[in-house]
Design an enzyme around this catalytic site. Structure first.
Site, PDB file in Angstrom:
ATOM      1  CE1 TYR A   1     -16.666  10.219 -16.950  1.00 14.07           C
ATOM      2  CE2 TYR A   1     -15.369  10.730 -14.881  1.00 14.07           C
ATOM      3  CZ  TYR A   1     -16.125   9.848 -15.657  1.00 14.07           C
ATOM      4  OH  TYR A   1     -16.434   8.590 -15.147  1.00 14.07           O
TER       5      TYR A   1
ATOM      6  NE  ARG B   1      -2.243   0.636   3.911  1.00 10.00           N
ATOM      7  CZ  ARG B   1      -1.539   1.466   4.579  1.00 10.00           C
ATOM      8  NH1 ARG B   1      -0.880   2.915   4.534  1.00 10.00           N
ATOM      9  NH2 ARG B   1      -1.122   0.819   5.711  1.00 10.00           N
TER      10      ARG B   1
ATOM     11  CE  LYS C   1     -11.357   6.978 -19.793  1.00 13.09           C
ATOM     12  NZ  LYS C   1     -12.049   6.782 -18.335  1.00 13.09           N
TER      13      LYS C   1
ATOM     14  CG  ASP D   1      -9.044  14.935 -16.378  1.00 12.10           C
ATOM     15  OD1 ASP D   1      -8.394  13.999 -17.155  1.00 12.10           O
ATOM     16  OD2 ASP D   1     -10.178  14.101 -15.802  1.00 12.10           O
TER      17      ASP D   1
END
Length: 673
Positions: A261, A209, A358, A333
């Site tokens: 978005y 982590r 993406k 972004d």
């Protein structure tokens, strides 16, 4: 010096020879550091020694020492602000070494003359620069636990200029230069924990982590591509965006592009406001509007360029200049513009966010998010949030993204070429009203000029309207190659209607999108097939028969007009299946009843039937049956009319099982006889 992934490039990695070089001066004043040039590992000999990685290690240790020293002397010396520390640390060791006077006397801030510092540095990084064995004591004087690094020291790529071309820097990368086996690809360190040197010391990693070698490799590679001080990988794009919003405190304000978005809109309006963060939507393409909206509470401006899904272009340079004038951070972004096209950090942005799902993946087979920053102090805060909130990306997904990056330049280049031709086709079609595309004809000349000044390509995303919501729906449903799905950036071409899919989380009364808007993600297929698919889909949506380009009619990847293998049980192994025309005029596989041998064809004898069944079920024929004398051929009783009718309506898989069971039973009866 030019280097890649912690290893110097052959052309620009020679050891310093000029007396004015900081490392040469350091070696002159500290002969005990000559072991750096005598590294015995083949991959790090001579020209392969990375001065920058050593520089970062020294600088990190020196900053830790200075911080502890300031805490000890708070009464006599006012502590410096993090911003001042970041400014002083931005010029690397050149500033430290420049403190040495020409006459050779010791400067007040010169760490190289501090024997204790030299010893601690040796203990931390080792004489042979074995970063995999770095040790950081768990308890240090005036040192907070959270100040200890959660992963090994890595290069700061802010301001870095690679000597390689963009296509090469996606491929030429060593993600694990410290691995003693020197694998050609970064291994997957699929482990949750790492053994520590002792109970009072931390190793390079302790818990996945907090840090993992596979994730470190991915974060270093993306930082190299984005020219970031550091990059952090998260479990999804939304986890990355959420971490950026966590940089704000209660009472802070964020200005957000109005065309955003849908998932980000939901996060801002349904989550961030509950934390006391003021969210203000503004048109970031209008600099005057943005400046007017800034208040003393504004701490962050967040935008997309091009925006999703209306492809609105914002001037990132002007936004960065405006934000910094008011001491505000700029977050971009840049999911639609991967780093092979645009690098917002080089334009002045402070934070760059990617949905790695993406273009970094490129195959729609894993989810992930990336946060890239260019300020070391900001990187420290993002690293703390990533560790504290447990939102880091898992090792296996990191490996998939590392693999995807290698083909990213090729994929993006091909998709852009296809998108340009697809956009030209759509602009000329009479059923398409508007096309939104950051290329020629898809936006106004001013926006196009801005986009070309900050990006090297137009991307592969296209939005369009038809003027009729129902027509748009029929168009999407009629596409054969374009898959109806959310997301984008895959090798496959995708299509969706944002108002009912990717942006459906935005309430209708708050949406600024037309209901008939369609978004295309153009893939890497042959552009002729893509245009033909769109042409036939538009014809179908308009109620017309597909035109000359409509050769895509009937293409559904099922190939139901082809014969199947193996043939249905009961059929002669060499008998050809007769295909007849279906209701739609296309050939289809015959029903199970038509697979039986013609009446005029002689039936098989017992051994042939048994051998045929053995082949069908994957069994070898028994020796007893092969030794039996040949018997006269036996005719199977004809099936009843009811059974024949039932078999004709059953799915082929069920009918095949029934036929196989009947044939097996018949073979056993014949064997008994």
């Amino acid at each position: 010096q030019g280097f890649c992934a912690g290893r110097a490039s052959p052309r620009a990695s020679r050891l310093p020879t000029s007396p004015s070089d900081p490392w040469q001066m350091a070696a002159m004043r500290g002969g005990e550091w000559d072991c750096w040039a005598e590294n015995t590992t083949k991959a790090r000999k001579g020209a392969d020694v990375s001065a920058r990685r050593l520089e970062n290690a020294c600088w990190r240790l020196w900053n830790m020492e200075r911080s502890a020293h300031q805490q000890q002397n708070q009464g006599s010396t006012a502590p410096q602000t993090p911003r001042l520390l970041a400014t002083r640390s931005g010029n690397s060791l050149h500033q430290m070494v420049s403190n040495a006077r020409d006459d050779g006397s010791q400067s007040e801030d010169d760490p190289f003359q501090d024997a204790c510092f030299q010893e601690r540095l040796k203990v931390a990084i080792g004489g042979n620069i074995d970063f995999a064995h770095c040790r950081f004591p768990a308890k240090q004087a005036n040192m907070d636990y959270d100040d200890l690094p959660t992963f090994p020291i890595r290069p700061n790529f802010a301001g870095f200029r690679n000597s390689l071309f963009p296509a090469s820097e996606c491929v030429v990368f060593d993600g694990c230069p410290e691995d003693p086996y020197h694998p050609s690809n970064t291994p997957i360190y699929q482990t949750a924990t790492f053994v520590q040197p002792s109970c009072s010391e931390f190793g390079a990693y302790d818990y996945t982590r907090s840090g993992n070698p596979t994730r470190t490799a991915l974060e270093k590679h993306v930082a190299l591509l984005e020219h970031a001080a550091a990059t952090f990988a998260f479990a999804s794009g939304m986890a990355a965006l959420h971490t950026v919003m966590r940089l704000l405190k209660c009472g802070d304000e964020v200005l957000v592009n109005e065309d955003i978005y849908g998932g980000m809109h939901r996060l801002l309006t349904q989550d961030c406001i509950n934390s006391g963060i003021q969210v203000t939507f503004v048109d970031t393409t209008n600099i005057a509007s943005v400046e007017k909206a800034i208040t003393p509470r504004t701490k962050l401006i967040h935008t997309e360029s091009p925006s999703n899904p209306r492809m609105k272009i914002s001037d990132l340079r002007q936004l960065a200049s405006l934000a910094h004038r008011y001491n505000v951070l700029l977050s971009v972004d840049s999911t639609m513009m991967p780093p092979v096209i645009c690098k917002p950090l080089t334009l002045g942005a402070d934070i760059v966010v990617h949905s790695a799902t993406k273009f970094f993946s490129g195959h729609a087979d894993c989810t992930g998010g990336l946060v890239c920053v260019r300020d070391p102090e900001l990187a420290k805060r993002v690293a703390w949030l990533q560790n504290a909130e447990g939102t880091a990306l898992a090792p296996f997904e990191c490996f998939l993204f590392l693999r995807g990056i290698k083909t990213m330049h090729l994929r993006v280049e091909r998709a852009q070429e296809n998108a340009e031709q697809v956009a030209a086709f759509l602009m000329a079609h009479n059923k398409v009203q508007e096309v939104y595309f950051p290329g020629r004809g898809g936006c106004d000349s001013t926006s196009l000029a801005i986009h070309r000044s900050q990006a090297t390509g137009q991307g592969s995303m296209i939005s369009l309207t038809t003027g009729d919501t129902e027509l748009s729906r029929r168009f999407c449903d009629a596409c054969k190659i374009f898959k109806t799905t959310v997301s984008f950036g895959s090798v496959n071409s995708l299509i969706e209607m944002p108002c009912t899919m990717s942006h459906a989380s935005i309430p209708a009364e708050k949406r600024t999108l037309p209901d008939d808007l369609i978004r295309l993600s153009v893939g890497i297929e042959d552009v002729r097939d893509l245009i033909a698919d769109l042409a036939q889909a538009l014809d179908v949506a308009a109620g017309k028969e597909p035109g000359p380009r409509g050769h895509m009619k009937g293409y559904d990847s099922r190939f139901e007009d082809l014969p199947v293998l193996p043939p249905a049980p009961g059929a002669h192994p060499l008998a050809k299946q007769e295909l007849g025309p279906s209701r739609n005029g296309e050939t289809r596989v015959p029903s199970s009843g038509s697979c039986s041998p013609p009446p005029s064809e002689p039936a098989e004898d017992e051994d042939e039937v048994r051998r045929s069944l053995s082949f069908t079920w994957g069994r070898r024929p028994s020796s007893k049956s092969s030794a039996r004398p040949r018997q006269p051929p036996q005719q199977a009783p004809p099936p009843s009319a009811a059974a024949a009718g039932a078999a004709s309506v059953l799915p082929m898989s069920v009918a095949a099982l029934v036929g196989a069971a009947t044939a097996l039973l018949l073979s056993r009866v014949l064997a008994r006889r």
